[in-house]
Design an enzyme around this catalytic site. Structure first.
Site, PDB file in Angstrom:
ATOM      1  N   ASP A   1       9.275 -11.950  24.368  1.00  0.00           N
ATOM      2  CA  ASP A   1       9.409 -10.483  24.620  1.00  0.00           C
ATOM      3  C   ASP A   1       8.260  -9.877  25.563  1.00  0.00           C
ATOM      4  O   ASP A   1       7.658  -8.785  25.195  1.00  0.00           O
ATOM      5  CB  ASP A   1       9.299  -9.901  23.075  1.00  0.00           C
TER       6      ASP A   1
ATOM      7  N   GLU B   1       5.479 -17.967  16.399  1.00  0.00           N
ATOM      8  CA  GLU B   1       6.875 -18.069  15.886  1.00  0.00           C
ATOM      9  C   GLU B   1       7.590 -19.232  16.239  1.00  0.00           C
ATOM     10  O   GLU B   1       8.782 -19.121  16.457  1.00  0.00           O
ATOM     11  CB  GLU B   1       7.650 -16.833  16.108  1.00  0.00           C
TER      12      GLU B   1
ATOM     13  N   GLU C   1       0.664 -10.173  13.096  1.00  0.00           N
ATOM     14  CA  GLU C   1       1.410  -8.819  13.715  1.00  0.00           C
ATOM     15  C   GLU C   1       2.004  -8.143  12.462  1.00  0.00           C
ATOM     16  O   GLU C   1       2.462  -8.647  11.834  1.00  0.00           O
ATOM     17  CB  GLU C   1       2.434  -9.592  14.577  1.00  0.00           C
TER      18      GLU C   1
HETATM   19  C1  GCB Z   1       7.110 -10.566  17.606  1.00  0.00           C
HETATM   20  C2  GCB Z   1       6.660 -11.245  18.907  1.00  0.00           C
HETATM   21  C3  GCB Z   1       6.197 -10.344  19.723  1.00  0.00           C
HETATM   22  C4  GCB Z   1       7.237  -9.457  20.152  1.00  0.00           C
HETATM   23  C5  GCB Z   1       7.181  -8.740  18.591  1.00  0.00           C
HETATM   24  C6  GCB Z   1       7.890  -7.420  18.582  1.00  0.00           C
HETATM   25  O1  GCB Z   1       7.337 -11.157  16.624  1.00  0.00           O
HETATM   26  O2  GCB Z   1       5.470 -12.202  18.562  1.00  0.00           O
HETATM   27  O3  GCB Z   1       6.024 -11.099  21.097  1.00  0.00           O
HETATM   28  O4  GCB Z   1       6.871  -8.466  20.932  1.00  0.00           O
HETATM   29  O5  GCB Z   1       7.471  -9.548  17.770  1.00  0.00           O
HETATM   30  O6  GCB Z   1       7.710  -6.155  18.987  1.00  0.00           O
HETATM   31  O7  GCB Z   1       9.308  -7.629  18.593  1.00  0.00           O
END
Ligand code: GCB
Length: 622
Positions: A200, A427, A516
């Site tokens: 992403d 992940e 996160e």
């Molecule tokens: C996650 C990812 C990250 C994404 C985030 C999102 O789990 O690790 O790379 O940007 O979610 O905002 O979806």
């Protein structure tokens, strides 16, 4: 005694990592020439993207084989022009720069001249004066080539450096991607293909970190490894120096404090330095003098029948220890609570290019926020950033995008006191048995490379899927309750977050970091009651998570890292509004409402968990 034996054993393990990746530094024996600035550039837009190789563009000046434009280095090339085909380009681009090398570097045969690229995304081939000197796969780590003999061949001409960089991602690259050819002539033009990516963030490409030439004597300090600990008030610095270019050399190793006073010294290539009345390296907000660094000066003398050589390299050294218990993360034997952020190397115009104003601004924002840590999601960041962390006491979870890069990452970052944990992946699909075995191997190998630091990988909230967790030291969990799951239902956060923590801890009895969490907020978009994508909704998500963190941090939760520090660019798609908007700062680094919530919280946490004596409590800055 046991502590000392352990220190020796782990140093041996760290040394198994092949040789040398010392950051280039000037010294009385080493010179640097930075090649940042304008390079000549052309994207190979030929149908098979291979014209540059077919017509050997590296053999002559790039301007002689076709049109060229100015391209700044370091920077991603994607957002520099108004041309969308360059922004979304897939394939080879060509960079070139001519350099006048000091005569002394050429005439003195006892000098090595090294060309170093801090990073270029993704695959690079490098030529000097039309001759290939190296190639490299991987977008986030440095690579180098010795070019002295090449430039000595024709000393009268300027040194022409050509670098071809290809951003194509496949299932073998890290991060992975795939090229999809669209063969339906009714829907797509002939030869049409797209790059699919499975992450992403925007696949920014180009020369992202500084390119430089540096010199060392022919006999030189190739690598230094330090492992630190302390006993009472004595600092222990176990070190190993590796020398290249001669079988024997005389060494003088001097450890100096901040004022330049020698605190310990040795003349052995490896040994133990003891520092009385040690000043430990402490994280920001955990001590009134965070980020204390000694300097280890290694001075080498060698001689052969032709000449004598002296090389000097000074490595910053922070003395600290890191340990993990069932419920705690300990730095210098004191519980450490991560109140921090996840970042990206990302900004307007520059993309992923290293930019000092941005780096310093980000550190100022981190400190303003009262954050004490960040995770280098989802790749190794520039060494310049880790050096800032060392100096400011900002604690780092250093993440690599997977297996192959792991060795190089450990080799590059092993001496940074700020790096307290390796994260070997984000992940991963760890629900299947082969994956479990893979992660077991990945984690145990990383521990073998560096037994001094805990190892983790980042998992999502579905604990039932995870087969690799038994092998990590700290469980790091990402979750997006009331966003990707139950969108719009803020009321589910307490129950689901509570269950997440209880399940993970119940199963593994390991400390947990919420690695996160967050919600997108388009800056300036408001609604009360809160609705998704507004600043109020982001605030509400943060507050709900914080309530549960406050209950669990008294037990086994050892950290919380917001996703994300700042908005960042992604591929275009129906869930992204000109990029990912989960930043608490905009991409231009202005605070959203969520930044103020976090700031109040982090300063409160700093005062509660930072172990500062009461008279040094911090007021939250305005
Ligand atoms: C996650 C990812 C990250 C994404 C985030 C999102 O789990 O690790 O790379 O940007 O979610 O905002 O979806």
């Amino acid at each position: 005694m046991l502590r000392l034996l352990w220190l020796f054993a782990v140093l041996d393990a760290v040394l198994l990592l092949d040789s040398g990746m010392l950051f280039p530094r000037e010294s009385s024996s080493r010179e640097l020439k930075e090649l940042s600035g304008l390079w000549v550039f052309r994207a190979d837009k030929s149908p098979n993207r291979n014209q540059g190789f077919e017509r050997a563009w590296y053999k002559s000046r790039l301007a002689e084989t076709g049109p060229v434009i100015d391209m700044p280095v370091p920077a991603s090339y994607n957002d520099i022009t108004q041309d969308s085909t360059l922004r979304d380009f897939i394939g080879w681009v060509w960079y070139e720069r001519e350099v006048v090398v000091p005569t002394r570097w050429i005439t003195d045969e006892g000098t090595r001249v090294v060309l170093r690229v801090g990073s270029a995304h993704y695959y690079s081939v490098v030529w000097v004066n039309g001759e290939k000197v190296t190639e490299h796969a991987g977008g986030h780590l440095p690579f180098e080539a010795e070019i002295g003999s090449l430039i000595r061949k024709d000393p009268a001409r300027p040194c022409r450096i050509t670098i071809a960089v290809n951003n194509t991602l496949t299932l073998e690259t890290l991060p992975p991607g795939s090229i999809q050819h669209m063969n339906d002539p009714v829907r797509y033009p002939e030869g049409y293909f797209v790059q699919n990516i499975y992450f992403d963030f925007f696949n920014y490409a180009g020369i992202h970190r500084p390119v430089l030439l540096y010199t060392t004597p022919k006999v030189y300090v190739d690598d230094i490894t330090v492992v630190t600990d302390f006993l009472d008030n004595t600092g222990l610095v176990r070190y190993q120096v590796s020398v290249k270019g001669a079988a024997t050399a005389t060494l003088k190793v001097t450890l100096m404090d901040k004022d330049g006073h020698c605190v310990a010294s040795s003349s052995e290539a490896s040994g133990l330095l003891k520092v009385v009345d040690v000043k430990l390296w402490w994280p920001y907000l955990m001590h009134k003098n965070p980020g204390y660094l000694y300097s280890m000066e290694v001075r080498l003398m060698a001689a052969d029948e032709r000449s004598t050589y002296e090389d000097v390299y000074a490595l910053p050294v922070g003395i600290r220890s890191v340990k993990v218990t069932n419920t705690q993360f300990l730095i210098n034997n004191k519980p450490f609570y991560f109140h921090g952020v996840n970042k990206h190397e990302d900004s307007d115009i520059r993309g992923k290019g290293l930019d000092w104003p941005l780096i310093v601004k980000d550190f100022n924002l981190i400190k303003w926020l009262g954050a004490n840590s960040f995770r280098t999601s989802h790749y190794p960041y520039a060494e310049e950033i880790l050096q800032m962390c060392d100096r400011h006491g900002i604690v780092v979870i250093d993440e690599c995008p997977g297996l192959g890069v792991r060795c190089l990452l450990v080799r590059r970052d092993k001496n940074h006191p700020s790096v307290v944990m390796w994260s070997v992946a984000n992940e991963p699909a760890a629900e299947m048995q082969p994956a479990a075995l893979y992660f077991k191997t990945l984690i145990t190998h990383t521990k073998a490379l560096d037994p001094t630091r805990p190892v983790t990988y980042i998992t999502d909230s579905n604990y039932a899927r995870d087969k690799g967790a038994p092998y990590v030291d700290v469980v790091c969990v990402n979750s997006y309750f009331s966003w990707y799951h139950d969108p719009g239902h803020l009321e589910v956060i307490p129950i689901q977050l509570n269950a997440q923590f209880e399940n993970w801890y119940g199963k593994y009895q390991k400390p947990i970091i919420q690695s996160e969490y967050g919600a997108d907020a388009v800056p300036g978009l408001h609604s009360d009651p809160p609705m998704m994508f507004t600043e109020e909704y982001q605030n509400a998500v943060l507050r709900s998570y914080h309530d549960i963190f406050d209950q669990k941090r008294k037990q086994y939760v050892v950290g919380e890292l917001i996703w994300n520090f700042a908005d960042f660019m992604t591929a275009q798609g129906i869930t992204r509004v000109v990029g990912n908007k989960k930043g608490i700062f905009t991409r231009q680094r202005q605070p959203k409402a969520g930044a103020f919530i976090l700031k109040e919280r982090y300063w409160r946490l700093a005062n509660e968990t930072g172990r500062l004596p009461p008279w040094t409590k911090y007021p939250c800055p305005l």
